[in-house]
Design a protein around this motif. Structure first.
Motif, PDB file in Angstrom:
ATOM      1  N   ARG A   9      59.219 -67.171  65.303  1.00 50.54           N
ATOM      2  CA  ARG A   9      57.871 -66.629  65.498  1.00 50.54           C
ATOM      3  C   ARG A   9      56.889 -67.481  64.708  1.00 50.54           C
ATOM      4  NH1 ARG A   9      57.815 -61.014  67.230  1.00 50.54           N
ATOM      5  NH2 ARG A   9      59.961 -60.339  67.632  1.00 50.54           N
ATOM      6  N   ARG A 131      50.175 -64.344  67.714  1.00 49.63           N
ATOM      7  CA  ARG A 131      51.411 -65.023  67.351  1.00 49.63           C
ATOM      8  C   ARG A 131      52.275 -65.190  68.596  1.00 49.63           C
ATOM      9  NH1 ARG A 131      52.881 -65.278  61.982  1.00 49.63           N
ATOM     10  NH2 ARG A 131      55.104 -65.105  62.473  1.00 49.63           N
ATOM     11  N   ALA A 133      56.367 -65.458  69.950  1.00 48.30           N
ATOM     12  CA  ALA A 133      57.784 -65.259  69.664  1.00 48.30           C
ATOM     13  C   ALA A 133      58.574 -65.995  70.744  1.00 48.30           C
ATOM     14  CB  ALA A 133      58.137 -63.774  69.673  1.00 48.30           C
TER      15      ALA A 133
END
Length: 208
Positions: A9, A131, A133
């Protein structure tokens, strides 16, 4: 540019996220799925895929095998988005698919894998930013397996047309014909648009 590994991540710098399928032969279909807190797609952002290429806030297809996402334009109520690739005919994808931001890149090589569908990455809001992942998780049973694994609702049925429906829409697109109901897809569902497209094709097929 830094390469991500599966399971990693990282924060996303900038707002642009590009999904790209590449290789020879028939390439997989790209899709973008909103993931709400209740694990269901939001009415503000129904699933979008490269078969119909419907317009969505912040999402735009550049050809059938490129999907560009502008995170700065994603509706505020959308918190998570899954990038997915799948094979309409339920055959192994057999290609490479890449996700890239301004500073990060994640490649999934599916050439020797039996996966019919794959979750590439998830983009999600965090602490006022976004973000990413990296997953690369494949499913040999296709989109239905992804839906079962994540508890999604019936909106996934509108993503996986299958070969016949994809051919119907592709045929109309070749001649620049748009089903009358296409602009109402978000409310009536893509299955209804496909049915209407089939009705439009029937007279043409008889004349041929």
């Amino acid at each position: 540019m830094r390469d991500l590994v599966a399971g990693e991540r990282a924060p996303i710098a900038g707002a642009q996220v590009l999904a790209l399928a590449h290789g020879g032969g028939k390439l997989p279909t790209l899709a973008l799925i909103d993931v709400g807190a209740d694990r269901r797609a939001s009415p503000a952002f129904p699933p979008i895929d490269a078969v119909t290429r419907e317009l969505r806030p912040a999402a735009e297809f550049e050809g059938a095998v490129q999907l560009r996402l502008d995170l700065a334009r994603v509706p505020f109520e959308i918190e998570r988005l899954l990038h997915v690739a799948f094979e309409c005919a339920n055959r192994p994808i057999g290609h490479c698919v890449m996700i890239a931001t301004a500073e990060l890149r994640f490649s999934v090589d599916l050439v020797d894998r039996a996966d019919v569908a794959v979750i590439l990455v998830e983009c999600y809001r965090h602490a006022g930013g976004w973000r990413i992942a990296a997953y690369g998780q494949g499913f040999a049973s296709g989109l239905s397996a992804i839906a079962a694994a994540h508890g999604f609702g019936q909106e996934w049925e509108n993503v996986n047309f299958g070969t016949k429906d994809a051919m119907i829409l592709g045929f109309l697109d070749t001649f620049g014909i748009e089903p009358r109901m296409a602009r109402d897809t978000a409310t009536i569902g893509r299955a209804a648009v496909v049915r209407q497209a089939g009705e439009m094709i029937a007279p043409i097929a008889r004349e041929c």
